[in-house]
Design an enzyme around this catalytic site. Sequence first.
Site, PDB file in Angstrom:
ATOM      1  N   VAL A 183      -1.184  -4.979   3.968  1.00 45.96           N
ATOM      2  CA  VAL A 183      -2.243  -5.935   4.294  1.00 45.96           C
ATOM      3  C   VAL A 183      -3.364  -5.220   5.046  1.00 45.96           C
ATOM      4  O   VAL A 183      -4.550  -5.446   4.786  1.00 45.96           O
ATOM      5  CB  VAL A 183      -1.697  -7.120   5.101  1.00 45.96           C
ATOM      6  CG1 VAL A 183      -2.823  -8.090   5.463  1.00 45.96           C
ATOM      7  CG2 VAL A 183      -0.618  -7.858   4.322  1.00 45.96           C
ATOM      8  N   ASP A 184      -3.000  -4.357   5.976  1.00 47.52           N
ATOM      9  CA  ASP A 184      -4.012  -3.563   6.678  1.00 47.52           C
ATOM     10  C   ASP A 184      -4.839  -2.742   5.697  1.00 47.52           C
ATOM     11  O   ASP A 184      -6.080  -2.701   5.779  1.00 47.52           O
ATOM     12  CB  ASP A 184      -3.342  -2.616   7.677  1.00 47.52           C
ATOM     13  CG  ASP A 184      -3.025  -3.267   9.008  1.00 47.52           C
ATOM     14  OD1 ASP A 184      -3.723  -4.224   9.380  1.00 47.52           O
ATOM     15  OD2 ASP A 184      -2.083  -2.821   9.676  1.00 47.52           O
ATOM     16  N   ILE A 185      -4.162  -2.070   4.789  1.00 50.19           N
ATOM     17  CA  ILE A 185      -4.862  -1.181   3.861  1.00 50.19           C
ATOM     18  C   ILE A 185      -5.737  -1.983   2.900  1.00 50.19           C
ATOM     19  O   ILE A 185      -6.896  -1.621   2.643  1.00 50.19           O
ATOM     20  CB  ILE A 185      -3.837  -0.322   3.100  1.00 50.19           C
ATOM     21  CG1 ILE A 185      -3.125   0.622   4.077  1.00 50.19           C
ATOM     22  CG2 ILE A 185      -4.504   0.480   1.985  1.00 50.19           C
ATOM     23  CD1 ILE A 185      -1.892   1.296   3.513  1.00 50.19           C
TER      24      ILE A 185
END
Length: 413
Positions: A183-185
Amino acid sequence: MMTTGKGALDGIRVLDLGRVLAAPFAAQMLADLGADVIKVERPGTGDDARRYGFFGLPDAGGGRSPESSFYLCGNRNKRAITCDIATGEGQEIIRRLAAQADVVIENYKVGDLKRYGLDYDALRPLNPGMIFCSITGYGQTGPDAPLPGFDGLFQAMGGMMAVTGIADGEPGAGPLKAGPSLVDIFTGHNAAAAILAALFHRQRTGEGQYIDMALLDCSVAMTSHIMQDYLVGHIPPPRVGNGGNGGGPADLIRASDGLVYISAGSDRHWRNLCGLMGKPHLIDDPRFATSFLRGKDNRLAAIAEIEMWSMHHSAGELVEMIRSIGCPVARYNELPQVWEEQQVRHRGLKVAVDHPLGASVDLIASPLAGMAATPATIRTPPPTMGQHNKEILRDMLGYSEEMIGELAARKVI
């Protein structure tokens, strides 16, 4: 090896106020494309990412330095300063840098930068053409907006974990978090795309703009076609473990010495595979008459038929044979084996760079390196904490050596 040359974003300056992964990753994408990215960290402690990850580069005494594996993955091609934004002098540094920036990226909790007079509304009068991207867990508005949030929360909340994991009824069934911080990426990629669109809009109109980017929004979006299945059919699709999301059979298959992943989704693939296995009778087996039946309803039965054959061959033999009939297949690799793949080596996906600590460190190449005219490049290693304090304060902001020394002594930088 590091490369030089102008990128597509040469001449664009980015002020990176991000921590951990999503925001630094977005800034790194812009840096890979040639932008001048100035990373700001807290004096003494730096980016929280410096304390994440299992490994770090060794310091002079052989211990773990702040150059952690986690930090190294999201901060190459940047210049770095330290700055305490809780002080008036630190706030002035940020204001002066923002006045010269095309883009500001931050991922403070909602309202934190406003307390220091460093939010978009405060900085915009200094630089009306600025693009200001705020990355938060839940977005700038709504009942959950003030809450902190990290990747795993949004894999759980946004639906990704619900469709990831071993299928119900099988051993070990249940939801599962993806290994990487996806999700961060994904949020970092979306933020970079939004910033590039905003830069294009500014080029046409002269207008800057504010970008509200949320991990929650991205986590829901990244479930993509599986969530769309639910929106159309109103029935949650089941977890299928390692099964594919299209046709079947698509799954990990056991070899005599390891695993391979096969994706025989079309009827032609299935017919060719049945012929290769010496099982032509399976072509007319009603259990496997359609891709859906092979990949969903009767997935385990199809896998069992394949494994009665595949387990008599090595992984290398399976890859060679299955490729020969035009069916997609790949060896399952543990992390060390990834770098032994001939195509990975050919594409140059590992790049060795010289680090200021005196060691050479391997970094993962940018997937944007394939741009013909302006490829993404690795020009400099991830900077050490405050590595460019003097360079930026003196050359960009006009601070004297004496002023810089005083700021350092009072731990403003």
